[in-house]
Design a protein around this motif. Structure first.
Motif, short mmCIF file in Angstrom:
data_model
loop_
_atom_site.label_atom_id
_atom_site.label_comp_id
_atom_site.label_asym_id
_atom_site.label_seq_id
_atom_site.Cartn_x
_atom_site.Cartn_y
_atom_site.Cartn_z
N GLU A 1 0.80 -1.23 0.00
CA GLU A 1 0.00 0.00 0.00
C GLU A 1 0.83 1.29 0.00
OE1 GLU A 1 -3.94 -1.33 2.46
OE2 GLU A 1 -2.04 -1.32 3.55
N LYS A 2 2.05 1.23 0.54
CA LYS A 2 2.85 2.45 0.68
C LYS A 2 4.22 2.30 0.02
CE LYS A 2 0.67 4.03 4.87
NZ LYS A 2 0.73 4.32 6.28
N GLY B 1 0.31 -3.66 5.75
CA GLY B 1 0.79 -2.81 4.65
C GLY B 1 0.69 -3.50 3.30
N LYS C 1 4.88 7.12 2.16
CA LYS C 1 3.79 7.80 1.43
C LYS C 1 2.88 6.75 0.77
CE LYS C 1 3.32 11.35 -2.06
NZ LYS C 1 3.54 11.26 -3.45
N THR C 2 1.56 7.00 0.86
CA THR C 2 0.61 6.06 0.24
C THR C 2 0.83 6.00 -1.27
OG1 THR C 2 -1.01 6.44 1.96
CG2 THR C 2 -1.86 5.59 -0.12
N ASN C 3 0.84 4.81 -1.82
CA ASN C 3 0.96 4.62 -3.27
C ASN C 3 -0.45 4.46 -3.84
OD1 ASN C 3 1.43 3.89 -5.88
ND2 ASN C 3 2.74 2.13 -5.43
#
Ligand SMILES: Cc1cc2nc3c(=O)[nH]c(=O)nc-3n(C[C@H](O)[C@H](O)[C@H](O)COP(=O)(O)O)c2cc1C
Length: 194
Positions: free
Chosen positions: A95-96, A148, A101-103
């Motif tokens: 996810e990050k 994650g 930072k969030t992708n």
């Protein structure tokens, strides 16, 4: 090649796209290990945002305990046909970015990797049936997927040419129905929306 399932395309496309479809029954022949490796190699070379390669896969071969565990994580509808497949693959995405930072594009990237895998499969005579019908939280737990990483879908993989008599009446009908699509003017707009 399955004539009924070929795309009735309005413009020319590559035969791999024209002839791909999503079977619910497969030939009993196992998928060779080197073919499985080629599937993941195709996924590996997909494009991705910042080259983060957020796709992750857990796969299992029919007859293994892990295969049964994947089946247990699927919706009942999918359990009704999926065990015809010699290989099941759970897909997931990170996810990050490593920066924290969030992708936002991780799902896009996983989709690209699955598209690569699917077309590589098609080139080797293998069909892929993708499923959203996965109890993803259960799959996270059963397979100890780290925080994650988000489990997304399941892919059933095997050689085309299974015996449709093994399916329920309803699924047999869908197996023998032509594929249909919206027209391009419903989704591809030049210059402005709509
Ligand atoms: C993300 C995704 C989720 C899907 N989920 C399911 C599912 O849970 N069960 C199922 O039987 N088919 C599922 N499908 C298969 C679609 O129904 C199928 O791709 C669509 O009807 C078009 O048929 P075609 O792939 O043969 O062209 C899914 C496909 C995708 C791409």
């Amino acid at each position: 090649m399955n004539d009924i399932k070929q795309a009735n395309n309005d413009y020319p496309v590559h035969p791999l796209i024209k002839e791909r479809w999503s079977p619910r029954v497969f030939d009993a022949q196992p998928v060779e290990d080197e073919k499985i490796r080629s599937l993941f190699e195709a996924a590996r070379w997909a494009a991705s945002s910042m080259n983060d390669q957020p796709w992750r896969f857990i796969y299992a071969k029919k007859g293994s305990a892990a295969y049964d565990k994947i089946v247990d994580c699927l919706y009942e509808f999918n359990q009704g046909w999926v065990t015809h497949a010699p290989v099941l693959i759970l897909t997931a995405y990170k996810e990050k970015f490593d920066s924290g930072k969030t992708n936002f594009h991780a799902g896009h990237d996983l989709g690209l990797a699955v598209a690569n895998l699917t077309l590589q499969a098609q080139a080797m005579g293998l069909g892929v049936h993708q499923m959203a019908g996965v109890h993803w939280q259960k799959a996270q737990e059963v397979f100890d997927v780290p925080e994650g990483i988000h489990v997304s879908t399941c892919l059933a993989v095997g050689y085309y040419g299974g015996d449709t008599d093994l399916l329920s009446e309803e699924l047999r009908k869908s197996e023998q129905a032509p594929r249909s699509r919206k027209k391009q003017n419903e989704f591809a707009f030049e210059g402005k929306w709509g």
